[in-house]
Design an enzyme around this catalytic site. Structure first.
Site, short mmCIF file in Angstrom:
data_model
loop_
_atom_site.label_atom_id
_atom_site.label_comp_id
_atom_site.label_asym_id
_atom_site.label_seq_id
_atom_site.Cartn_x
_atom_site.Cartn_y
_atom_site.Cartn_z
N GLU A 101 -18.18 8.09 16.42
CA GLU A 101 -17.45 7.18 17.33
C GLU A 101 -17.06 7.90 18.60
O GLU A 101 -17.12 7.34 19.69
CB GLU A 101 -16.20 6.63 16.62
CG GLU A 101 -15.45 5.55 17.38
CD GLU A 101 -14.32 6.07 18.28
OE1 GLU A 101 -13.65 5.24 18.93
OE2 GLU A 101 -14.09 7.31 18.32
N HIS A 124 -13.32 4.76 12.20
CA HIS A 124 -14.19 5.92 12.40
C HIS A 124 -13.61 7.13 11.71
O HIS A 124 -12.40 7.37 11.73
CB HIS A 124 -14.48 6.16 13.88
CG HIS A 124 -13.41 6.78 14.70
ND1 HIS A 124 -13.26 8.15 14.79
CD2 HIS A 124 -12.46 6.25 15.51
CE1 HIS A 124 -12.26 8.43 15.64
NE2 HIS A 124 -11.77 7.29 16.08
N ASP A 178 -6.19 10.42 15.00
CA ASP A 178 -7.44 9.87 15.56
C ASP A 178 -8.64 10.51 14.88
O ASP A 178 -9.16 11.49 15.38
CB ASP A 178 -7.46 10.13 17.07
CG ASP A 178 -8.64 9.51 17.76
OD1 ASP A 178 -9.30 8.64 17.17
OD2 ASP A 178 -8.92 9.90 18.92
N ILE A 209 0.85 -1.18 0.00
CA ILE A 209 0.00 0.00 0.00
C ILE A 209 0.89 1.24 0.00
O ILE A 209 1.72 1.41 0.90
CB ILE A 209 -0.93 0.01 1.24
CG1 ILE A 209 -1.82 -1.23 1.25
CG2 ILE A 209 -1.77 1.28 1.26
CD1 ILE A 209 -2.72 -1.39 0.04
N ASP A 211 -7.95 2.08 14.27
CA ASP A 211 -8.17 3.34 14.98
C ASP A 211 -6.84 3.79 15.57
O ASP A 211 -6.29 3.11 16.45
CB ASP A 211 -9.21 3.11 16.09
CG ASP A 211 -9.70 4.39 16.73
OD1 ASP A 211 -9.13 5.46 16.44
OD2 ASP A 211 -10.65 4.32 17.53
N HIS A 237 -6.66 13.82 21.05
CA HIS A 237 -7.85 14.65 21.31
C HIS A 237 -7.51 16.11 21.53
O HIS A 237 -8.16 16.79 22.34
CB HIS A 237 -8.64 14.09 22.50
CG HIS A 237 -9.45 12.89 22.15
ND1 HIS A 237 -10.39 12.34 23.01
CD2 HIS A 237 -9.48 12.10 21.03
CE1 HIS A 237 -10.95 11.28 22.43
NE2 HIS A 237 -10.41 11.13 21.23
#
Length: 316
Positions: free
Chosen positions: A170, A124, A136, A43, A199, A286
């Site tokens: 998610e 997600h 993320d 890939i 994820d 996050h």
């Protein structure tokens, strides 16, 4: 990851969107082709990173994020869908509501294969509202997308039917994937012989973690990494916290890969994998610094190839 809490397609003809969203069979489908002995392709990292660049641009143009119910999420979904449609997939958007906002899952089926034996791979697509969410979970979303495009480029004809998915909301508690699983009949859930989840697979201070939920899937990923001479550990930080959980609860065999989030990398793990001891696997988890600069290219490249290895190996 949520907080702790073608030509062949044209030949196949039009397929009802309900198939994609219910997991149903293709009525009158041609017999499954003979198993392909083709090896999984490499890939291209450049392809995966090009998708990440697009996701970053989408976030930047839409308030800095790609969160559920925000314009950046729908723009991300539209980008992925356009790539899949052009590659010959049959795509469908599944709509749901969460926290008073409309959410969307994207389901993409590759024509052919035994629709009573479905192999799914997913990730997600939403970010948190505080940033672009490039590790993320742009990382998983981009790698799954590039693997799906590799299936098209190869004209791959596996024994099993391939289905790819990008989940919404998610970060609000696995809402999109749970909605999908809960809206499958028992018979259609039983047709899903495996779900592979990706994820956070490009963390900047990465570890190489493998889900241990299903022995056959676990062995597939471990065999890939053994071939590279890279040690792995069992994934524990994300247990129950990503989109494999609803599938597992429904009795579907699941597996996946992860490179770590907010936990701290130990000296023993540095000895195995390099990186920085005493620092989180992803210091930008996050947060607003989860941008295209928050990616380890080696981890992203290895994990993208591992996705293809598993998709080819488990669907043949």
């Amino acid at each position: 990851m949520k907080l702790s809490v073608s030509a062949r397609a044209l030949a196949a003809g039009a397929v009802a969107a309900a198939l994609l969203l219910t997991g149903g069979s293709l009525a009158g489908a041609a017999p499954a082709p003979a198993p392909s002995a083709a090896a999984a392709p490499d890939i291209p990292l450049s392809g995966v990173k090009a998708h990440l660049t697009q996701l970053q641009s989408i976030a930047t143009a839409n308030g800095g994020n790609r969160a559920h119910g925000r314009p950046g999420y729908k723009a991300s979904l539209d980008y992925v869908k356009a790539k899949l449609d052009a590659a010959g997939y049959t795509t469908a958007i599944q709509q749901f509501t969460a926290s008073g906002r409309t959410g969307y899952n994207l389901i993409a089926d590759w024509p052919g294969g035994d629709t009573n034996q479905v192999l799914m791979a997913g990730s997600h697509l939403d970010s948190v509202s505080s940033g672009a969410g490039i590790n993320d979970n742009g990382s998983g979303s981009a790698a799954v997308l590039e693997t799906a495009l590799a299936v098209s480029r190869a004209g791959y004809q596996p024994t099993k039917h391939l289905r790819f998915a990008w989940w919404g909301a998610e970060e609000l508690g696995l809402v999109g994937s749970r909605y999908y699983v809960n809206n499958l009949s028992a018979a259609n859930r039983a047709k899903i012989r495996g779900y592979l989840n990706f994820d956070m697979i490009g963390s900047p201070n990465p570890g190489y973690f493998v889900y241990d939920d299903d022995p056959a899937i676990e062995k597939t990923f471990k065999d890939y990494y053994a071939g590279l001479g890279v040690p792995t550990e069992i994934e524990t930080e994300g247990d129950g916290r990503s989109d494999h959980a609803p599938f597992k609860s429904a009795g579907v065999p699941v597996g996946g890969l992860f490179t770590g989030a907010s936990r701290t990398k130990t000296a023993a793990q540095v000895a195995k994998w390099g990186g920085t001891s005493g620092q989180a696997f992803d210091r930008c988890y996050h947060s607003s610094c989860d941008t295209t600069s928050n990616i380890n290219d080696t981890a992203l490249d290895r994990n993208s190839d591992a996705i293809a290895y598993a998709v080819w190996g488990l669907s043949a």
